[in-house]
Every structure is written in structure tokens, then in C-alpha cells.
Design an enzyme around this catalytic site. Structure first.
Site, PDB file in Angstrom:
ATOM      1  N   CYS A   8       0.867  -1.183   0.000  1.00 19.02           N
ATOM      2  CA  CYS A   8       0.000   0.000   0.000  1.00 19.02           C
ATOM      3  C   CYS A   8       0.906   1.235   0.000  1.00 19.02           C
ATOM      4  CB  CYS A   8      -0.996  -0.018   1.158  1.00 19.02           C
ATOM      5  SG  CYS A   8      -0.280   0.186   2.798  1.00 19.02           S
ATOM      6  N   THR A   9       0.439   2.333   0.542  1.00 19.31           N
ATOM      7  CA  THR A   9       1.207   3.573   0.491  1.00 19.31           C
ATOM      8  C   THR A   9       2.232   3.650   1.627  1.00 19.31           C
ATOM      9  OG1 THR A   9      -0.702   4.689  -0.494  1.00 19.31           O
ATOM     10  CG2 THR A   9       1.053   6.100   0.357  1.00 19.31           C
ATOM     11  N   GLY A  10       1.748   3.747   2.864  1.00 23.12           N
ATOM     12  CA  GLY A  10       2.633   3.966   4.001  1.00 23.12           C
ATOM     13  C   GLY A  10       2.915   2.747   4.845  1.00 23.12           C
ATOM     14  N   ASN A  11       2.275   1.622   4.517  1.00 22.37           N
ATOM     15  CA  ASN A  11       2.462   0.359   5.237  1.00 22.37           C
ATOM     16  C   ASN A  11       2.117   0.483   6.721  1.00 22.37           C
ATOM     17  OD1 ASN A  11       5.090  -1.928   6.084  1.00 22.37           O
ATOM     18  ND2 ASN A  11       3.142  -2.478   5.180  1.00 22.37           N
ATOM     19  N   THR A  12       1.038   1.241   7.011  1.00 19.25           N
ATOM     20  CA  THR A  12       0.575   1.353   8.398  1.00 19.25           C
ATOM     21  C   THR A  12      -0.902   1.007   8.551  1.00 19.25           C
ATOM     22  OG1 THR A  12       0.128   3.719   8.145  1.00 19.25           O
ATOM     23  CG2 THR A  12       2.292   3.100   9.037  1.00 19.25           C
ATOM     24  N   CYS A  13      -1.630   0.815   7.454  1.00 26.60           N
ATOM     25  CA  CYS A  13      -3.076   0.521   7.539  1.00 26.60           C
ATOM     26  C   CYS A  13      -3.437  -0.743   6.753  1.00 26.60           C
ATOM     27  CB  CYS A  13      -3.921   1.672   7.000  1.00 26.60           C
ATOM     28  SG  CYS A  13      -3.689   3.252   7.808  1.00 26.60           S
ATOM     29  N   ARG A  14      -3.676  -0.559   5.457  1.00 24.81           N
ATOM     30  CA  ARG A  14      -4.225  -1.633   4.629  1.00 24.81           C
ATOM     31  C   ARG A  14      -3.310  -2.840   4.498  1.00 24.81           C
ATOM     32  NH1 ARG A  14      -5.602   2.294  -0.267  1.00 24.81           N
ATOM     33  NH2 ARG A  14      -3.745   3.230   0.650  1.00 24.81           N
ATOM     34  N   ASP A 120      -8.628   3.704   1.495  1.00 25.77           N
ATOM     35  CA  ASP A 120      -7.591   4.053   2.456  1.00 25.77           C
ATOM     36  C   ASP A 120      -8.245   4.643   3.707  1.00 25.77           C
ATOM     37  OD1 ASP A 120      -5.345   4.820   3.831  1.00 25.77           O
ATOM     38  OD2 ASP A 120      -4.552   6.113   2.248  1.00 25.77           O
TER      39      ASP A 120
END
Length: 152
Positions: A8-14, A120
């Protein structure tokens, strides 16, 4: 051995939620899973609400974010992104990964209606994290079935 990399984008959620779900649901030791972000800072925890949504399902998320790297791309048997934009970023940064990179929905969906990006939840309230987790859970169940069918 099948190595699945969620991106994903920041590797903190999805992608950490997808990683935790697959680790929780997999039945084979021949399946390994990691996650990364196309614009991640190394070493960040999963967001509080991502952890809380997973905990409500009895899944722990001991996660430290990782930036997408050549090493991870080479490790992966398959790279599954949360959005088409993530897929395009992976292929742009690592053109040789194009043959093994798909959106998660694209890889497991049975019809065009299911082939949508994973929303997101970053910056949202717990309810949006729960919805994102529910969307991921449906797709991860299909992924487990598909990976098990391919091994048979």
C-alpha cells in the site's frame, strides 16, 4: 514455498491488516507473507485503529512498516497491491516485477464489480478501519482458497 507481499502507500493501515489476516487464516507452512509501502518510512507501527480493528477479530498485529525494496520484490512470489495506483508504482519502480504484480481485488475477483481499489482508512475513525478490514477479509478468504487450489 509461496511468498506473498502486500503493498500500500505507508504500510501502516491496509497492507499490515492484509498481512495479519493472511497470517491468521493460512493453513500452510508453505505460505509466507510480508507487507511494504511504496512511500513508507521504515519502523512505524500499524495505526492504532488498524490494530484495534484487528484485535476485535482476535488478531494481533505486531508490525513495523517497511519501504518497498528490491530485496522484498525479489523475495515475493506474488505482489498484491491495495490499489491500481500502487500496482503502477511497483511496476514503475521495479519493471521486472510486472509479471507477478496485481491488485488484490484483480487477483481474486470473480467479476468486474469486485475489482475495486481498497479504500484508504488513514486519518479516519475506527468505523472506516472496520469497513476496510471487512473488505480485506472477503478478499483474503478468496486468496487463501485460490492459493490452496493452486497447490492441489
Amino acid at each position: 514455498m509461496t511468498n506473498v507481499l502486500f503493498v500500500c502507500t505507508g504500510n501502516t493501515c491496509r497492507s499490515p491488516m492484509a498481512e495479519a489476516l493472511l497470517k491468521h487464516l493460512k493453513s500452510s507452512d508453505q505460505l509466507d507473507v510480508k507487507s511494504a509501502g511504496v512511500f513508507a518510512l521504515d519502523g512505524s507501527d500499524a495505526t492504532r485503529y488498524a490494530q484495534e480493528a484487528l484485535n476485535e477479530k482476535g488478531i494481533t498485529c505486531d508490525h513495523q512498516s517497511s519501504s518497498l525494496s528490491e530485496e522484498l520484490v525479489n523475495w515475493a512470489t506474488i505482489i498484491l497491491t491495495m490499489t491500481n495506483q500502487h500496482k503502477q508504482s511497483v511496476i514503475e519502480f521495479y519493471p521486472h516485477a510486472g509479471r507477478k504484480t496485481y491488485t488484490l481485488a484483480e487477483y481474486v475477483a470473480e467479476n468486474d464489480e469486485e475489482r475495486k481499489d481498497i479504500i484508504d482508512p488513514f486519518g479516519g475513525q475506527l468505523d472506516i478501519y472496520r469497513q476496510t478490514l471487512a473488505d480485506l477479509e472477503k478478499l483474503i478468504h478468496k486468496l487463501v482458497n485460490k492459493l490452496e487450489e493452486n497447490k492441489a
